[in-house]
Motif scaffolding. Sequence first.
Motif, PDB file in Angstrom:
ATOM      1  N   ALA A  50      12.079   4.040   2.547  1.00  0.00           N
ATOM      2  CA  ALA A  50      11.056   2.980   2.557  1.00  0.00           C
ATOM      3  C   ALA A  50      11.235   2.049   1.360  1.00  0.00           C
ATOM      4  O   ALA A  50      11.108   0.821   1.491  1.00  0.00           O
ATOM      5  CB  ALA A  50       9.662   3.606   2.527  1.00  0.00           C
ATOM      6  N   GLU A  51      11.555   2.619   0.222  1.00  0.00           N
ATOM      7  CA  GLU A  51      11.754   1.807  -0.987  1.00  0.00           C
ATOM      8  C   GLU A  51      12.960   0.874  -0.823  1.00  0.00           C
ATOM      9  O   GLU A  51      12.940  -0.270  -1.267  1.00  0.00           O
ATOM     10  CB  GLU A  51      11.935   2.713  -2.207  1.00  0.00           C
ATOM     11  N   GLY A  90      -2.217   9.449  10.571  1.00  0.00           N
ATOM     12  CA  GLY A  90      -0.826   9.029  10.442  1.00  0.00           C
ATOM     13  C   GLY A  90      -0.158   8.790  11.775  1.00  0.00           C
ATOM     14  O   GLY A  90       1.047   8.573  11.845  1.00  0.00           O
ATOM     15  N   GLY A  91      -0.932   8.878  12.861  1.00  0.00           N
ATOM     16  CA  GLY A  91      -0.380   8.611  14.184  1.00  0.00           C
ATOM     17  C   GLY A  91       0.301   9.813  14.795  1.00  0.00           C
ATOM     18  O   GLY A  91       1.023   9.711  15.780  1.00  0.00           O
ATOM     19  N   TRP A 106       6.268   5.173   6.480  1.00  0.00           N
ATOM     20  CA  TRP A 106       6.609   4.706   7.826  1.00  0.00           C
ATOM     21  C   TRP A 106       6.366   3.212   8.013  1.00  0.00           C
ATOM     22  O   TRP A 106       7.128   2.535   8.687  1.00  0.00           O
ATOM     23  CB  TRP A 106       5.848   5.490   8.904  1.00  0.00           C
ATOM     24  N   ASN A 107       5.269   2.703   7.413  1.00  0.00           N
ATOM     25  CA  ASN A 107       4.962   1.276   7.562  1.00  0.00           C
ATOM     26  C   ASN A 107       6.111   0.411   7.053  1.00  0.00           C
ATOM     27  O   ASN A 107       6.458  -0.590   7.668  1.00  0.00           O
ATOM     28  CB  ASN A 107       3.676   0.924   6.816  1.00  0.00           C
ATOM     29  N   SER A 108       6.699   0.811   5.936  1.00  0.00           N
ATOM     30  CA  SER A 108       7.827   0.059   5.375  1.00  0.00           C
ATOM     31  C   SER A 108       9.080   0.261   6.221  1.00  0.00           C
ATOM     32  O   SER A 108       9.787  -0.701   6.535  1.00  0.00           O
ATOM     33  CB  SER A 108       8.118   0.537   3.950  1.00  0.00           C
ATOM     34  N   GLU A 121      14.573   2.474  10.755  1.00  0.00           N
ATOM     35  CA  GLU A 121      13.723   3.290  11.621  1.00  0.00           C
ATOM     36  C   GLU A 121      14.540   4.339  12.381  1.00  0.00           C
ATOM     37  O   GLU A 121      14.176   5.517  12.418  1.00  0.00           O
ATOM     38  CB  GLU A 121      12.942   2.407  12.607  1.00  0.00           C
ATOM     39  N   VAL A 122      15.667   3.907  12.947  1.00  0.00           N
ATOM     40  CA  VAL A 122      16.490   4.875  13.688  1.00  0.00           C
ATOM     41  C   VAL A 122      17.091   5.906  12.733  1.00  0.00           C
ATOM     42  O   VAL A 122      17.225   7.088  13.079  1.00  0.00           O
ATOM     43  CB  VAL A 122      17.579   4.174  14.551  1.00  0.00           C
ATOM     44  N   LEU A 123      17.378   5.478  11.512  1.00  0.00           N
ATOM     45  CA  LEU A 123      17.906   6.408  10.509  1.00  0.00           C
ATOM     46  C   LEU A 123      16.845   7.457  10.151  1.00  0.00           C
ATOM     47  O   LEU A 123      17.132   8.653  10.075  1.00  0.00           O
ATOM     48  CB  LEU A 123      18.327   5.623   9.254  1.00  0.00           C
ATOM     49  N   ALA A 124      15.601   6.987   9.967  1.00  0.00           N
ATOM     50  CA  ALA A 124      14.510   7.893   9.602  1.00  0.00           C
ATOM     51  C   ALA A 124      14.250   8.923  10.704  1.00  0.00           C
ATOM     52  O   ALA A 124      14.106  10.115  10.427  1.00  0.00           O
ATOM     53  CB  ALA A 124      13.241   7.084   9.330  1.00  0.00           C
TER      54      ALA A 124
END
Lengths: 63, 190
Positions: free
Chosen positions: A31-32, B60-61, B99-101, B109-112
């Motif tokens: 995120a950072e 957090g969904g 997650w928002n970032s 996103e796909v990496l996370a």
Amino acid sequence: MDIASILKIGQLVIELVRLGVSLPSELKALAERVEAGEEITDEELDQAREAVKTAKRAWHDSN
Amino acid sequence: MEQILEYLNEYSVEVLALLGGLYTVMRAIVLLTPTPKDDQLFKKADGYLSKILGILAKAGGLDTTQGMKKKETTKENKTIVSLLIYALIISSCVGCTSWNSIKKDPRAEVLAYSKMYEQTVTTLTKLNTQGVFSEEQKVTITALVDKGAAYLLLWHDTIETTNQRPTFADNAIYVIESLATYLVDEGTEQ
């Protein structure tokens, strides 16, 4: 409880703590990077793709 | 006081993760020791904490009730799976702010979600090698593992070719989160 059971549970607890700590840290770091405008490289995506395949294979091997 | 608040604000993820880890260890010790007194005390505190975790997870969904099935499991399985679920909920929740970032960048996103899938499946695999899951549970987990991998690989392909978030991304996320939450009922139902 025998030593084998204690070791088994100990191993499990370590694994759970690892999961509870490492994933949030990785997400925070990611995120950072996004906030800093840093680009995710193709190499990172390739590694992540391979890691998904490896994890899936390991699950099947464990059955 | 202000310094403490600033510190907590800056290191909230690490603090929550540490608390989550400590809680997991504490719960394991209490469940493993034969003394009933600490069991009762912890059970009371656990009830409140479970409710808080449930609220945090929803905030957090993370739907902790999706895909729940009612099956009979052994006490040992319930304990171990319960520990796993707490660890997963904690790790998902403390990552909520991140997650928002992450969702601002389709590649991130796909990496996370790939990391989340990999770590979840790796943990499930380790538990499986220790004989935690029943045959029925293995079938369900295998289906989710296969479906999650298929979605993620397709997601990677879409990012490579279009650099856009695919329309099926939410379905992929649903499957990945189901891997982490489908056993909640069995894990927490006493």
